[in-house]
Design a protein around this motif. Structure first.
Motif, PDB file in Angstrom:
ATOM      1  N   ARG A 505       0.844  -1.192   0.000  1.00 61.92           N
ATOM      2  CA  ARG A 505       0.000   0.000   0.000  1.00 61.92           C
ATOM      3  C   ARG A 505       0.878   1.241   0.000  1.00 61.92           C
ATOM      4  N   THR A 506       0.691   2.081  -1.004  1.00 66.19           N
ATOM      5  CA  THR A 506       1.437   3.331  -1.110  1.00 66.19           C
ATOM      6  C   THR A 506       0.460   4.492  -1.092  1.00 66.19           C
ATOM      7  N   SER A 507       0.722   5.478  -0.267  1.00 65.51           N
ATOM      8  CA  SER A 507      -0.120   6.676  -0.208  1.00 65.51           C
ATOM      9  C   SER A 507       0.773   7.898  -0.163  1.00 65.51           C
ATOM     10  N   ALA A 508       0.294   8.997  -0.742  1.00 68.34           N
ATOM     11  CA  ALA A 508       1.080  10.228  -0.754  1.00 68.34           C
ATOM     12  C   ALA A 508       0.145  11.420  -0.727  1.00 68.34           C
ATOM     13  N   SER A 509       0.604  12.511  -0.144  1.00 65.65           N
ATOM     14  CA  SER A 509      -0.228  13.716  -0.073  1.00 65.65           C
ATOM     15  C   SER A 509       0.658  14.943   0.073  1.00 65.65           C
ATOM     16  N   LEU A 510       0.101  16.064  -0.358  1.00 69.76           N
ATOM     17  CA  LEU A 510       0.698  17.380  -0.150  1.00 69.76           C
ATOM     18  C   LEU A 510      -0.227  18.110   0.811  1.00 69.76           C
ATOM     19  N   ASN A 511       0.304  18.597   1.908  1.00 63.62           N
ATOM     20  CA  ASN A 511      -0.521  19.084   3.008  1.00 63.62           C
ATOM     21  C   ASN A 511      -0.294  20.569   3.292  1.00 63.62           C
ATOM     22  N   LYS A 512      -1.343  21.207   3.865  1.00 58.64           N
ATOM     23  CA  LYS A 512      -1.254  22.618   4.226  1.00 58.64           C
ATOM     24  C   LYS A 512      -1.265  22.860   5.730  1.00 58.64           C
ATOM     25  N   VAL A 513      -1.762  21.867   6.491  1.00 58.99           N
ATOM     26  CA  VAL A 513      -1.977  22.056   7.926  1.00 58.99           C
ATOM     27  C   VAL A 513      -1.215  20.984   8.700  1.00 58.99           C
ATOM     28  N   PRO A 514      -0.489  21.333   9.766  1.00 58.60           N
ATOM     29  CA  PRO A 514      -0.350  22.688  10.335  1.00 58.60           C
ATOM     30  C   PRO A 514       0.749  23.509   9.662  1.00 58.60           C
ATOM     31  N   TYR A 515       1.474  22.892   8.720  1.00 60.28           N
ATOM     32  CA  TYR A 515       2.467  23.586   7.910  1.00 60.28           C
ATOM     33  C   TYR A 515       2.464  22.879   6.552  1.00 60.28           C
ATOM     34  N   GLU A 516       3.136  23.427   5.580  1.00 62.56           N
ATOM     35  CA  GLU A 516       3.097  22.857   4.236  1.00 62.56           C
ATOM     36  C   GLU A 516       4.206  21.815   4.075  1.00 62.56           C
ATOM     37  N   TYR A 517       3.800  20.610   3.705  1.00 63.53           N
ATOM     38  CA  TYR A 517       4.781  19.539   3.557  1.00 63.53           C
ATOM     39  C   TYR A 517       4.215  18.430   2.661  1.00 63.53           C
ATOM     40  N   ALA A 518       5.133  17.644   2.098  1.00 62.78           N
ATOM     41  CA  ALA A 518       4.768  16.467   1.308  1.00 62.78           C
ATOM     42  C   ALA A 518       5.108  15.219   2.107  1.00 62.78           C
ATOM     43  N   SER A 519       4.291  14.182   1.937  1.00 63.64           N
ATOM     44  CA  SER A 519       4.565  12.920   2.622  1.00 63.64           C
ATOM     45  C   SER A 519       4.190  11.746   1.728  1.00 63.64           C
ATOM     46  N   MET A 520       4.912  10.660   1.882  1.00 60.77           N
ATOM     47  CA  MET A 520       4.568   9.412   1.192  1.00 60.77           C
ATOM     48  C   MET A 520       4.939   8.247   2.094  1.00 60.77           C
ATOM     49  N   ASN A 521       4.031   7.283   2.215  1.00 57.58           N
ATOM     50  CA  ASN A 521       4.262   6.090   3.022  1.00 57.58           C
ATOM     51  C   ASN A 521       4.084   4.847   2.168  1.00 57.58           C
ATOM     52  N   ILE A 522       5.002   3.901   2.318  1.00 59.43           N
ATOM     53  CA  ILE A 522       4.920   2.614   1.628  1.00 59.43           C
ATOM     54  C   ILE A 522       4.876   1.524   2.688  1.00 59.43           C
ATOM     55  N   LEU A 523       3.830   0.710   2.676  1.00 53.08           N
ATOM     56  CA  LEU A 523       3.668  -0.388   3.635  1.00 53.08           C
ATOM     57  C   LEU A 523       3.908  -1.708   2.916  1.00 53.08           C
ATOM     58  N   ILE A 524       4.857  -2.502   3.433  1.00 53.91           N
ATOM     59  CA  ILE A 524       5.245  -3.756   2.787  1.00 53.91           C
ATOM     60  C   ILE A 524       5.099  -4.900   3.781  1.00 53.91           C
ATOM     61  N   PRO A 525       4.014  -5.675   3.737  1.00 50.45           N
ATOM     62  CA  PRO A 525       3.896  -6.865   4.586  1.00 50.45           C
ATOM     63  C   PRO A 525       4.617  -8.038   3.909  1.00 50.45           C
ATOM     64  N   CYS A 526       5.464  -8.737   4.650  1.00 51.33           N
ATOM     65  CA  CYS A 526       6.273  -9.777   4.008  1.00 51.33           C
ATOM     66  C   CYS A 526       6.864 -10.720   5.050  1.00 51.33           C
ATOM     67  N   SER A 527       7.612 -11.688   4.576  1.00 45.53           N
ATOM     68  CA  SER A 527       8.366 -12.577   5.449  1.00 45.53           C
ATOM     69  C   SER A 527       9.582 -11.830   5.987  1.00 45.53           C
ATOM     70  N   CYS A 583     -12.729  21.847  -1.004  1.00 47.75           N
ATOM     71  CA  CYS A 583     -12.656  23.127  -1.714  1.00 47.75           C
ATOM     72  C   CYS A 583     -12.479  24.275  -0.728  1.00 47.75           C
ATOM     73  N   TYR A 584     -13.108  24.165   0.429  1.00 47.41           N
ATOM     74  CA  TYR A 584     -12.934  25.182   1.466  1.00 47.41           C
ATOM     75  C   TYR A 584     -11.584  25.015   2.169  1.00 47.41           C
ATOM     76  N   VAL A 585     -11.222  23.774   2.481  1.00 45.41           N
ATOM     77  CA  VAL A 585      -9.983  23.513   3.200  1.00 45.41           C
ATOM     78  C   VAL A 585      -8.773  23.968   2.396  1.00 45.41           C
ATOM     79  N   TYR A 586      -8.752  23.615   1.090  1.00 47.02           N
ATOM     80  CA  TYR A 586      -7.594  23.909   0.241  1.00 47.02           C
ATOM     81  C   TYR A 586      -7.808  25.119  -0.664  1.00 47.02           C
TER      82      TYR A 586
END
Length: 632
Positions: A505-527, A583-586
């Protein structure tokens, strides 16, 4: 229908017991279902208890069964449940031309596996209307007496193997059952008298401004108390209205000393009820109605969510009004909330995956004292009832900070009087709240941390990327598309080619609150043996996109998926509700909600640019769960 009435009324009694200051269980329920065979059905029950609550939980479950077998239900309980049963059937009937495919598939599966008849909702609705009224309290009590018996009863107790937990052996279980069977049980007292949510209507506000938004066929209202309301009528569902309302602030505006009290203020109010009514009183009072409203307090915002069928709009609006103005003050419900959650989280923290996620959150937040973690046992003692209530009232004291979005089956002119009557009557002040940046930041550089928990031979790796970057809508969209594309690539490479995982599962976002930043997380279930190779392959795919971009076939696939998924979303109230709120948030143009123009931005060059600008393969947090035997 009789079985549904029996279990439905029984479960409501069990729910009432969880509202006691020292509840016998966190949650409990009964249902009729298959038991080891599709051709055999049984009345089955369960109770979720804390580490020291096995005996009390089991005994209470058995005693409530015996109370029903001995004394039966009351007429009031049956009448209320009938109203709710008929309401559910009526809703399904009203939506018969817009039934989700998934629901139809489940009906076909039951028909194939258990020969359940599928005459169609029109027949079922008319059948229920004709025969439900003929079911008597004697019918249900006779059914209960017939199925609840010590002669045909199986009791199972399960739980984690821990040193401080003493489970019950066969002798102890039989002793609890015998005590429950011999207990002197009084009949259930159905205490709610006829009542209404509000004794008097509030003084209505007025609509001071009305703006038509042509691009989305909606109307924006400004009320006399400063509240903003966006009304978007739809025809996707015949019997559904959805509402969200939000404002900035959240738990971030609380003092450090009130951190735990602020984080649980919404849960305490939800457990306590509204006005003069407890949580179970509200369930009884709302019998036969589809109306819901509840508040939620996040770290940086507070909100309210509500929904109803059009016929119950007035009831929903009254519930929203009470959530703002009259949360119930009840210390017994507060103690019930604390004790249930104390038991729940004590068990939850021992589950390896939950333990791992908590460790990950603590590492990512660098153990910031205001971080959002699994509460420890001693943290519950830091939640103060009065401080929680005061904080809640402060957050919801100025409705002028709130923006509400209504989506669903209504006409604007018909709903405006209720908007003015209830939302226009909400209190407002000149003091506006906003969120505080608590300065919760992840560690810099490439950091690798291993967590050891559990005995199963499985691992879970999280790769977390973070970069402070200015927000813009275009790149927020493209960053999300990058994550979607990586998901497909990881499926092909990590699962199909390397046979290393069931899914990534990979997710990514560009955020405004509480400061402006980009994030991406990769979840790898495995042996555990495959962690290093799969992490290397995941990072390698990001590097490849950064160096070469993506193939044209992947671009076309991304555009095709985006178009298909958005076309489907545009036919749902849930999508419109969330998109209009954003639309209001961003601060987005409303026309972006239904526009497909962003699809043209999906190109190899743009995906490559975003991968390079927002993701650094030399600066990320890697946290991996291993079984305890792997600890060095």
């Amino acid at each position: 229908m009789k079985e549904s009435c029996l279990t439905g009324m029984l479960n409501r009694r069990l729910q009432e017991l969880t509202e006691n200051a020292n509840p016998p269980f966190v949650g409990a329920g009964f249902y009729f279902s298959e038991m080891y065979s599709r051709t055999k059905s049984a009345l089955q029950g369960y109770a979720l208890v804390g580490e020291d609550g096995i005996e009390l939980g089991l005994r209470t479950l058995l005693e409530e069964n015996n109370r029903i077998a001995k004394h039966g239900f009351t007429q009031g309980e049956l009448e209320r449940y009938k109203l709710d049963y008929l309401k559910r059937m009526e809703q399904a009937f009203n939506e018969r031309d817009k039934t989700e495919s998934e629901a139809l598939v489940e009906e076909y599966k039951r028909n194939f596996f258990t020969n359940e008849a599928i005459p169609g909702i029109e027949f079922e609705y008319n059948f229920v209307k004709k025969h439900l009224a003929n079911i008597t309290i004697e019918d249900i009590n006779a059914l209960a007496a017939g199925v609840i018996s010590e002669k045909n009863r199986v009791i199972m107790v399960s739980g984690p193997e821990k040193e401080n937990i003493t489970s019950l052996d066969k002798t102890a279980i039989l002793a609890v059952a015998e005590a429950a069977d011999n207990a002197e049980l009084k009949p259930y007292e159905d205490q709610l008298a006829s009542a209404q949510l509000l004794d008097n209507l509030p003084v209505a506000g007025t609509i001071v401004k009305e703006t038509k938004i042509e691009s989305i066929d909606a109307v924006e209202l400004t009320l006399s108390n400063g509240v903003t309301v966006l009304l978007k009528p739809t025809s996707f569902k015949n019997d559904e209205i959805k509402v969200t309302g939000f404002a900035w602030g959240g738990a971030s505006v609380a003092d450090d000393s009130d951190h735990f009290s602020s984080m649980h203020a919404d849960g305490i109010v939800s457990e306590s009820g509204l006005g003069n009514f407890s949580k179970s009183d509200l369930t009884k009072l709302l019998a036969g109605k589809t109306a819901y409203a509840a508040t939620s307090i996040g770290t940086y915002s507070q909100s309210i969510s509500a929904n109803c069928r059009p016929a119950d709009l007035e009831t929903m609006m009254q519930l929203m009004y009470l959530n703002f103005t009259n949360p119930r003050v009840d210390e017994e419900s507060f103690q019930a909330y604390i004790n249930k959650n104390r038991s729940l989280y004590k068990n939850l923290a021992q589950e390896p995956t939950q333990y791992f996620y908590d460790k990950f959150n603590r590492i990512r937040a660098q153990n910031h004292p205001r971080g959002n973690y699994l509460p420890k046992d001693e943290d519950w003692d830091k939640v103060d009832f009065q401080r929680s209530l005061d904080f809640y009232r402060n957050l919801y004291s100025n409705a002028g900070d709130f923006t509400f979005v209504f989506v669903g089956a209504f006409e604007v002119n018909n709903i405006k009087p209720a908007i003015a009557q209830y939302l226009g009557a909400l209190p407002s002040t000149d003091k506006s709240l906003t969120y505080n940046d608590l300065n919760i930041r992840p560690p810099k550089g490439h950091l690798v941390e291993n967590v050891y928990k559990g005995t199963d031979p499985k691992s879970l790796a999280i790769l977390s990327f973070h970069k402070e970057m200015a927000y813009n809508d275009k790149d927020a969209f493209l960053l999300n598309q990058l994550a979607t594309l990586l998901n497909r690539k990881y499926y092909e490479i990590l699962r199909e080619e390397m046979s290393g995982v069931y899914g990534v599962r990979t997710s990514a976002s560009l955020n405004k609150v509480p400061y402006e930043y980009a994030s991406m997380n990769i979840l790898i279930p495995c042996s555990p043996d495959n962690v290093d190779s799969l992490v290397a392959a995941a990072i390698g795919q990001i590097k490849l996109i950064q160096m070469e971009g993506v193939e044209q076939k992947d671009v076309e696939k991304s555009r095709e998926i985006y178009k298909r998924e958005k076309e489907k979303k545009l036919e749902t109230n849930g999508y419109w509700l969330g998109a209009l709120k954003n639309c209001y948030v961003y601060e987005r143009d409303f026309e972006t909600v239904s526009s497909f123009r962003a699809m043209d931005d999906i190109t190899s060059e743009e995906i490559q640019r975003v991968a390079n600008e927002y993701i650094s393969v030399d600066d990320y947090l890697q946290v991996v769960l291993y079984p305890e035997k792997n600890e060095p």
